[in-house]
Each structure stands twice: as C-alpha cells, then as structure tokens.
Motif scaffolding. Structure first.
Motif, short mmCIF file in Angstrom:
data_model
loop_
_atom_site.label_atom_id
_atom_site.label_comp_id
_atom_site.label_asym_id
_atom_site.label_seq_id
_atom_site.Cartn_x
_atom_site.Cartn_y
_atom_site.Cartn_z
N LEU A 194 -40.34 -2.78 -19.96
CA LEU A 194 -39.31 -1.95 -20.57
C LEU A 194 -39.75 -1.38 -21.90
CD1 LEU A 194 -36.26 -4.24 -19.85
CD2 LEU A 194 -36.97 -2.23 -18.57
N THR A 230 -41.01 0.93 -24.58
CA THR A 230 -41.21 2.36 -24.75
C THR A 230 -41.49 2.60 -26.22
OG1 THR A 230 -39.01 3.02 -25.43
CG2 THR A 230 -39.36 2.68 -23.07
N ASN A 249 -39.87 4.27 -28.19
CA ASN A 249 -38.64 4.32 -28.99
C ASN A 249 -37.98 2.95 -29.16
OD1 ASN A 249 -38.82 7.06 -29.31
ND2 ASN A 249 -37.78 7.46 -27.37
N ALA A 250 -38.58 1.94 -28.53
CA ALA A 250 -37.92 0.63 -28.54
C ALA A 250 -37.76 0.09 -29.96
CB ALA A 250 -38.72 -0.35 -27.71
N VAL A 251 -36.60 -0.48 -30.22
CA VAL A 251 -36.42 -1.18 -31.49
C VAL A 251 -36.25 -2.66 -31.18
CG1 VAL A 251 -35.33 0.72 -32.70
CG2 VAL A 251 -33.92 -0.91 -31.43
N GLY A 252 -36.22 -3.46 -32.22
CA GLY A 252 -36.03 -4.89 -32.03
C GLY A 252 -37.36 -5.57 -31.74
N SER A 253 -37.33 -6.90 -31.74
CA SER A 253 -38.55 -7.64 -31.50
C SER A 253 -38.92 -7.57 -30.04
CB SER A 253 -38.35 -9.10 -31.90
OG SER A 253 -37.51 -9.71 -30.95
N ALA A 300 -39.10 -9.97 -28.08
CA ALA A 300 -38.18 -10.84 -27.34
C ALA A 300 -36.89 -10.12 -26.98
CB ALA A 300 -37.85 -12.08 -28.17
N GLN A 301 -36.46 -9.25 -27.88
CA GLN A 301 -35.21 -8.55 -27.62
C GLN A 301 -35.36 -7.52 -26.51
OE1 GLN A 301 -34.87 -7.58 -31.79
NE2 GLN A 301 -32.83 -8.49 -31.87
N ARG A 302 -36.56 -6.94 -26.40
CA ARG A 302 -36.76 -5.90 -25.39
C ARG A 302 -37.04 -6.47 -24.01
NH1 ARG A 302 -39.97 -3.98 -29.49
NH2 ARG A 302 -41.85 -4.33 -28.29
N ASN A 303 -37.81 -7.56 -23.96
CA ASN A 303 -38.23 -8.09 -22.67
C ASN A 303 -37.31 -9.20 -22.20
OD1 ASN A 303 -40.35 -6.42 -22.94
ND2 ASN A 303 -41.93 -8.00 -22.79
N PHE A 335 -31.38 -4.68 -16.16
CA PHE A 335 -32.73 -4.34 -16.57
C PHE A 335 -33.74 -5.28 -15.91
CE2 PHE A 335 -31.01 -1.86 -20.05
CZ PHE A 335 -31.97 -0.88 -20.18
#
Lengths: 403, 403
Positions: A93, A95, A97-101, A103-106, A182
């Motif tokens: 996931l 990209t 533009n991803a924000v956050g750590s 851990a937050q994205r995956n 997701f």
C-alpha cells in the motif's frame, strides 16, 4: 446467577474435591512454565477433559491463560496460520503520498467482529470492543473492523419478513466489509448470542450464511462460545443448533469451563506451537475443575435439566411479560440463557437494583437488557424462589413509574 | 534453575501450606469474577502481601491475571491516564493525501521499548517483541517503537570510555525517538537487566539519565521487574541499586512473586479502575502463595543468602572464565542473576544440552547467552553440586571444539 462463570453453584462437592486433588496441589505449589516444561501426562489430561466435549468437526484444543484471552489467542493463531501458508499475497500500500509510519500504512491482516448499533450506554464495554487486535512488530499491524449484528423484532412470528431483511442487510455488510478491506481478512468472530450488546439473537439461517460467506472468501470463522458454551443454552455448545454443513474453524470457551482456550480444525494446526505458547500459557491449576465440570454435567444430565428449567422459567415469564408489558419487552432465550429488554436504561438499572436488594444476583447488558445467567444446577425449585420476588419488583416498578 | 518463576524451590513447606489454606480452597472452588464481586477483605490482603515489599515511592498496587500480562496492563493504564488528563493535545494527522483507514493514520499514543541489536536468533522471541500494544477502538491505534539497549564491553574496567559512549548513544536514540514520534509517547518500558536480549547490563548512571529524560518529557517510566524482581539480584527490586532521585512511575512484577501486577505512583491513580478490571482481573488463587513468598524471604533472610550465594558462585566462575575463556565470555551478574556469553549460538546450544543431560536445569537467551536463574533457596551447597558438573561440560566442549 452471577455472570456465566459459576458452572455448578457454590461449593459443589465435585469442585471441592478437584480443589483438594493431588494434581491441583502440585500445580499450585510448583506452577509449571507450560511453554518450557510440560508434565508427561499433560496431553492425556487435555484429551480426558476438553476433547470429551469437543464441538463436532474440531479435533484439536489449545488452552489459554485467563478467562478473557481465548479470543485474542485464537486471533493470534489465525495470523500465524495466514503468515505460514502465505494464503494471501502481500499487499503493498505504500505510495509516494503516504503519511504516517510504516506501521500505520501496512496492515498485514485484519479481523471483523460484530458491534451493536445501540451499544455503548452500558458501563461495561461491549464484547466486540474488548477484542484487542495484535500488533507485534514495528512494521506490521492488524486492525479490527466492526459490522452490525441483526436487531430482530419481537415477537418473531409477527415480524418474519422484517427480520429476514434485517439479517440480509447485516450479511451484506459482512460481504462488503471483507471485500473492502485494505488488508486480507484473517478471521470473523461471532457469538451465537451477541451477549454484551444486549443478548441479541439471530436465526440459524443467518449463521449458516455467515459460514458460507466466510468459507467462500477464505476467512476463518471463530465462534465465540465464552459465554454461551458449556451447556447453558440447553445444548453443550450453542452453535450445535445451527445445523452447519461444515464446522466453524475455531470455537473459543471460558467461563463455565473454569479454564479457557479454543478448539480448532486440522487446517489451523501450527507447526511450532511455541510461537503462541511463548506468550500465552495454559491454566494447569484449574484443569481438574474443568474435568469435574464436564464429568458432572454428563453424570447428572445437566443439559436436560437446563432445558427443563429454561422451559419452566419461560412458561412463567411469558404471562408476566403480558401483565407487565411496559417493563418486560422482547422476552427471548434458549435453555436458561434468557433475557428481556426494559424500555429505558433507567428502568433497567432500577429493576436490577431492586432484584439485587431482594437477594437476586442478576446483571444487565447492552443499553437496557436484563439477562439470566444461572449456573447449570439451577432447577425448578430455584425458579419458584425467584418468581415471587420478581413479581414484587415488577409491581414496585409499576407503582413507581405508572401509579 | 528453571526460568525466574520458581521462588523457593520445589515443594517448599510454606507454599504447600498456602496451597492447602482455606483462602485458596475458596478461591479455587468459587473463582470470583473480581471486576464484579470483590471479597470484603481483598484490599486488606493486597496490603498485607504486595505493599509490605513495595518499591520506594510507589504506594499503590494493581494485580493482573497472568505471568505474561503485567506490562500490557501497565501500558493500558498509561493510555487511560493520558486520555483522562488530556495531557497531550490531540494530534491531527489527516491530510488529503492520506492513504489507509482512519485507524492506520491516527495513532493516539505510542510506546518505546528496548530491543537488542543482536537479538532474533533465539527460538523464544525477545521480551521487547512480546509487548503487544493495545488498539481498542476502530479509530485509534497505539504503536510501539524500539530503541537499542547498550552493548557494554567486558571487563568493564578496561572499556570505561567506550561503554560511557555506548550508553550516551542509546540515550540520545531515546531522546530522538520521543521527539520524532507522530503521536505523543505515553510510556517507556525498560528492564533493569535486558533479559531476553541476552542479560545485558547497563550502569546506574544510564538508568538515572533515562529517568531524567522521561520525566522532563512527560513520558511515564515503566520498570519491568517481571524477571529481576523479588530478591533475585540481591536486593528485593533490582532498580533499588540505581539511586534514583524520583521513583519510576510504574514497576511491574511476576514470576517469583507467583502472581503478577504492577506498583504505581499516585499520579497514575485512575478514577474508574473498572476500565482495566473489565478486561484483566487479578489472580486470587495465588494470593496466599505470594504472601508465603514475601514472608519467607523476610523470615529466612533470603536476600542476604542470595547475595552470599551469588558472591560464592562468582568466586568460582571467575577462575573458570579464565581457564575456559573460549567458552565463558563477558561473565556478569548481580546476586545469583548471573550470565555469560558463548562465542557462537552453536556452542551455547551444545553447553545447554550437556548441562541438561547432567541434570542441570538451565536456559539461554539472546543469541549466545547462558543465564543462571536459580530460586532464592539456592545456596552454597547447591553451587558445590553444580561446579564439578559444569567443569566436566566445559572440558567436553574444549575436547570437542579445540582438541
């Protein structure tokens, strides 16, 4: 009638015997670290205790440490199995533009559980809220999403079409939730009766559909029998009544069993069980008590007695629910696992207070539900003790609110 | 010498007495649901047991359900206190470009724990890995980040400057980690000896600095004494040796205490403790055993004995570490909490195998560490039994690897 956790009343001779047994004395005095040092006959004991009452189609059991963790441990097991079998392709996931750590994205896997639309008013959080998703490493995360549990209308006979539609709506929420995640959904957790949300029931068709939906999509179905299990609904496991073609993947237990854990199918067998044992050990101290409970249920035919007592209690509650229809709404139940809704939370609390003042140990759930959770030794004579006190309380409530 | 969980050896008369006491019999037979039904004298019992040995500056105790959950429950307590005191302004990380669910983007609070740079080779996961951050609601998330624990060089006298620099580096990682988090850091968890990472030690200065850094930044300091507590390092609590000016915020215990929980300062007092009790109840079944342990430690002066035995064992291990310097590296310890590193994991496993074959119950940690964890009744006579067997094994290892 406290909680679901008193299986055979207070000071039952078989439980006293278990408390004083040599096995218990040894386990108490030299508490084993079960992930390192198993006693030689541990497996035999598990067979003689839990597997004598295993739900159909399971074949395996895993014990956990406390009355509140079997669902968490079961969820952990489904993560491990997913990781091992690489059942799902890893989702990427990330990209620009991803924000956050990271851990937050995956989020590697997710879970689905039920939540009542009307819950949240009660002092104790709902069962669904209690499930704590596990998040072990800095670079992975698991999330729990909630779907609504059906809100059936009573009496069931008068609302057949509405209730069917309500269940269909909830099932379609489940399908959408699984497909809209997701991350792949590892498991769906459901109680045969949605207890902390206010003892909500659903039809056998609903649960059979849940099994079909989860099976088709490779989602493990965890049936949470921590409250409904061990005879309290008239069958040993509440989900026996569903008439499933293929069994659940996991059935969790606790409370009346006096120890906790889960049954599971062969598909969930994990090569290195140490991965779970490392964190959650079993409860050898209460094993003798679990055996005493399952043996006594069989010896004294307590499933039959529970059905009989439940029918007897219902036969008296039904006329009361007509006479005191402003207080007793949506009367429902299975075995002695009976409940009704009050019109408001205030009246629920008032009824509970008055019952307790009269020596009746009883509890509420959801926003306005009052629930019966007697032990399996609860018999007609106890119902006879309860009824006059209950009528007294109902009369007092009417005097107070509708004089 | 199994784990840290055998406080007074096997079948200690005081523990047998506790197992057969009336309190234990009642708790076993009618296990109370402690979040609903407390016995009248429960608070008095907690005082007579845990508070007789409370770490300086604490004043309060909370018991948890199993040997593995006190750190998780303590972390949960710090979340609740943060939420209640609104100590931090809510962070708003949502942007138009954000991907992932709301839960993935919003992390309300985070934790920091230590991780060994060299861990991961061992079958059992490290302590730090075991901490499961809690993620209760769909719209909040808590994350755990890891910082390195100092890797000191031995003998300490020869590497004074290097070790000071190593500790400074780790402390600055902690500062950077606290300041670099998206979400406010609720707590930092540290063990007085970093056990599962391979029994790593750090100086008292290091821990005093940790306290200063966390205090200045409003981060709760949780000292994890689940392995080091209850007399095993020669003082009742290992962190007593640090000489702190202000106490930790939380001290967790387990293992040798025979029950688990945490001590905490007044700042962490929570108005509605039901919020935690709802999920994690205490362990009334083992309370009598905890009392027997703390009473026996005092009666038999086991802290003194532990120091004496530790010194005696060390006085024999030191010459062995010279003679068998290829196997025994970085010999270190406090009380009988002693350990050394092998040159490789293979040799560690071989030493463990040979010791166990000779009847010595001993375990490893980290990638190549062997650790002593005897019970508090371990005395010079047991050391005398151990030493010849240990020499035999060391000789065999030398014959095998350096013939």
């Amino acid at each position: 009638m406290q909680g679901s956790s008193i299986p055979l009343g207070y000071n039952h001779p078989e439980l006293l015997k278990a408390s004083q047994s040599e096995d218990t004395l040894i386990a108490l005095t030299n508490t084993p670290t079960l992930d390192i040092t198993l006693s030689k006959d541990w497996c035999k004991k598990l067979e003689n205790t839990y597997l004598t009452v295993e739900p159909k189609g399971m074949g395996n059991v895993f014990t956990s440490a406390t009355g509140v963790d079997p669902n968490e441990v079961a969820l952990r097991a489904t993560i491990l199995v997913h990781e091992k079998s690489r059942r799902f392709k890893s989702s990427n996931l990330e990209t620009e533009n991803a924000v956050g750590s990271k851990a937050q994205r995956n989020s590697k896997v997710s879970f689905i559980s039920f939540k009542s639309e009307v819950s949240g008013g009660n002092a104790s959080s709902t069962k669904a809220d209690d499930i704590v998703p596990l998040q072990k490493e800095n670079d992975s995360a698991t999330l729990c999403s909630f779907v609504p549990f059906p809100e059936l209308k009573y009496p069931l006979d008068n609302y057949e079409t509405e209730n069917k539609n309500e269940e269909k709506l909830c099932l379609s929420s489940v399908e959408k939730m699984i497909e809209g995640q997701f991350s792949p959904v590892a498991a769906l957790v459901v109680e045969p009766i949605f207890c902390e949300g206010g003892d909500k029931h659903a039809s056998n068709d609903f649960f059979r559909e849940l099994r079909r939906i989860t099976k088709e999509r490779g989602v493990f179905l965890i049936v949470d029998e921590t409250q409904t299990g061990v005879g309290t609904t008239g069958t040993f496991w509440a989900h026996e009544k569903w008439g499933l073609e293929s069994p659940p993947d996991i059935v969790t237990f606790s409370s009346k069993m006096q120890s906790s854990g889960f049954y599971f199918t062969d598909e969930l067998k994990i090569a290195q069980s140490h991965e779970i044992l490392n964190k959650w050990s079993a409860e050898p101290i209460k094993l003798a008590h679990s055996k005493a409970v399952v043996d006594t249920i069989q010896r004294d035919d307590l499933l039959q007695q529970n059905m009989r007592t439940g029918r007897y209690l219902m036969s008296h509650l039904r006329p009361l629910s007509v006479r005191y229809h402003r207080v007793i709404r949506n009367l429902r139940g299975s075995g002695t696992f009976i409940s009704f809704d009050c019109p408001t939370r205030e009246i629920q609390q008032r009824v509970l207070f008055l019952l307790r003042s009269n020596g009746i140990m009883i509890d509420g759930s959801g926003t306005s539900t009052i629930r019966f959770r007697p032990s399996l030794t609860f018999a007609n004579k106890h119902v006879n003790e309860f009824l006059p006190k209950f009528e007294l309380v109902l009369g007092a409530i009417y005097d107070e609110y509708w004089p």
